[in-house]
Write an enzyme that holds these catalytic residues in place. Structure first.
Site, PDB file in Angstrom:
ATOM      1  CD  GLU A  20      -2.449  -3.063   8.958  1.00 33.35           C
ATOM      2  OE1 GLU A  20      -2.023  -1.891   8.890  1.00 33.35           O
ATOM      3  OE2 GLU A  20      -3.030  -3.639   8.021  1.00 33.35           O
TER       4      GLU A  20
ATOM      5  CD  GLU B 172      -0.519   0.686   4.426  1.00 35.59           C
ATOM      6  OE1 GLU B 172       0.215  -0.320   4.464  1.00 35.59           O
ATOM      7  OE2 GLU B 172      -1.766   0.630   4.329  1.00 35.59           O
TER       8      GLU B 172
ATOM      9  CG  HIS C 192      -2.072  -0.984   1.054  1.00 41.45           C
ATOM     10  ND1 HIS C 192      -2.664  -1.600   2.132  1.00 41.45           N
ATOM     11  CD2 HIS C 192      -2.724  -1.437  -0.045  1.00 41.45           C
ATOM     12  CE1 HIS C 192      -3.628  -2.405   1.692  1.00 41.45           C
ATOM     13  NE2 HIS C 192      -3.676  -2.320   0.388  1.00 41.45           N
TER      14      HIS C 192
ATOM     15  NE  ARG D  24      -6.260   0.392   0.191  1.00 45.97           N
ATOM     16  CZ  ARG D  24      -6.257  -0.217   1.376  1.00 45.97           C
ATOM     17  NH1 ARG D  24      -5.774   0.420   2.433  1.00 45.97           N
ATOM     18  NH2 ARG D  24      -6.729  -1.438   1.518  1.00 45.97           N
TER      19      ARG D  24
ATOM     20  CG  HIS E  49      -0.027  -3.885   5.267  1.00 47.16           C
ATOM     21  ND1 HIS E  49      -0.873  -3.545   4.237  1.00 47.16           N
ATOM     22  CD2 HIS E  49       0.500  -5.096   4.916  1.00 47.16           C
ATOM     23  CE1 HIS E  49      -0.862  -4.490   3.309  1.00 47.16           C
ATOM     24  NE2 HIS E  49      -0.035  -5.443   3.710  1.00 47.16           N
TER      25      HIS E  49
END
Length: 430
Positions: free
Chosen positions: A384, A187, A184, A240, A309
């Site tokens: 994440e 990020e 993505h 993104r 991520h």
């Protein structure tokens, strides 16, 4: 920011864009006077109403999406949609609060800082973020200086950029660990963390890290969506997706919804303008197709697949397309518990963990689910990274958090691989 500062900001933004390469659009995307709201539905009806807004307008940018009543949506609202948006919330008595009146300020601050840093020289370190070209040049340098580092080319992007990575190996017969970053585009802490980990695997002196580096073959790709990443530097910081055009106004598919494992079943959109557009078919994006072909060449060699991520401080594992548990769910859950406990020791950073469907939201067609379900890599996790879920501007993580994020994540990665090795997962991969 006071009004008299605006000319300086505009000039600096123009300068940094010129430094970072050719512009793909006539004008840098700006978010002046875009407002950020936190919306917390209190009923199922309110939840459905707010979720439906995402599909109805491209003037709303959903940074966080609620998965159940009481969870939050963080939504950036264009100025011309502000009245309609707030009136809709108020009409349905949906709780909401204004977090930021002008989200552009954070992006301007970031660009000014990066411009000033580059004026001092091109040194590659982890005091700030780096362009795709700088990351690729550093990978070249690393391979040139260390015989155990081999450059890898997993193919080309839509705009003919290289999906560049490296293999780090200290000898034959070792199980493989695949590290994926930057799928993505916005990020930025993901490629930064992946390069930090890679540098420690090659140059680090910590005994636990040295043992980890030499026990496995490492396949490390810091930025597997290179077109999207370059676009966030050059044009639109909140981009993104990939950059393949779909019609006259929509670009890109979500490369983490495009893999051929339960493709487009859950948590995706069929609207080509949506951030979660799954593409017209599985592996429609050359980036995911090329990377999957490369991973296929490693069939039987990979012991683990780890994707990075941001943000929300979560450690996730399959599945995303269903609430049904995977065959080794209990092991994955126990390993995750030990991993987040290890991660918290250095700085007290708290992660939560669980299977994707239950821990965050339904999301099918991801790389980690594909590696688990198609390639039979039974140690498959998604990090994440920082900040936690209470932050709204997690894509603009301050650079002084890059090294702490890398340190605690590497601590946890040592534990993740040790715990899974202790359960015998890598014995069959030799």
């Amino acid at each position: 920011m006071v009004r008299n500062d605006l000319p300086m900001v505009v000039a600096l933004v123009a300068l940094v864009v010129a430094c970072f390469g050719a512009i793909e659009a006539a004008q840098v995307a700006r978010y002046d006077n875009y407002r950020l709201y936190r919306v917390t539905p209190g009923t199922e009806e309110q939840l459905r109403a707010v979720a439906a807004m995402e599909q109805a307008s491209d003037s709303l940018i959903y940074l966080e999406t609620a998965r159940k009543v009481g969870d939050r949506f963080d939504i950036i609202v264009a100025p011309h949609r502000l009245a309609d948006f707030t009136e809709s919330l108020e009409a349905d008595y949906i709780p909401h609060e204004l977090l930021d009146e002008n989200v552009q300020r954070a992006f301007d601050t970031e660009r000014i800082r990066l411009t000033n840093k580059r004026a001092k020289g091109p040194e590659f370190d982890w005091t700030d973020y780096h362009t795709l070209e700088e990351i690729h040049a550093w990978l070249d340098k690393l391979a040139g200086e260390h015989r155990e580092v081999e450059l890898l080319d997993a193919g080309r992007s839509h705009q003919n950029r290289t999906l560049k990575g490296v293999k780090v190996s200290y000898g034959p017969g070792r199980p493989g660990v695949f590290i994926e970053g930057g799928i993505h585009a916005r990020e930025w802490i993901s490629p930064a963390t992946v390069t930090y980990i890679l540098n420690e695997l090659v140059n680090g002196k910590d005994p636990a890290v040295r043992a980890l580096a030499e026990k496995y073959d490492w396949y490390v790709f810091p930025s597997v969506n290179p077109d999207g990443y370059a676009y966030t530097w050059q044009v639109n910081r909140l981009w993104r997706k990939t950059r393949r055009p779909y019609g006259p106004f929509c670009y890109g598919a979500d490369p983490n919804r495009n893999w051929n494992f339960h493709w487009a079943e859950q948590g995706t959109s069929n609207n080509a303008c949506s951030d979660t557009y799954a593409g017209p078919s599985a592996f429609s994006e050359v980036e995911t197709r090329s990377l999957s072909n490369f991973v296929e060449t490693l069939r039987g060699k990979l012991a683990a697949y780890i994707a990075f991520h941001s943000y929300s401080q979560l450690l996730l594992f399959p599945y995303g397309h269903t609430s049904d548990h995977s065959v080794n769910h209990d092991d994955l859950n126990d390993i995750a518990e030990a991993t987040v406990t290890s991660l918290a020791k250095r700085y007290g950073t708290k992660y939560t963990y669980g299977n994707v469907y239950d821990a965050i939201y339904p999301a099918s067609g991801s790389s980690v689910d594909w590696s688990y379900g198609v390639q039979d890599v039974k140690i498959a996790y998604t990090y994440e990274l920082r900040p936690d879920g209470d932050a709204w501007n997690g894509f603009v993580l301050p650079p002084n958090q890059i090294v702490p994020t890398g340190e605690e994540t590497l601590d946890s990665l040592v534990t993740l691989l040790e715990e899974s090795a202790a359960r015998g997962y890598y014995e069959l991969k030799n």
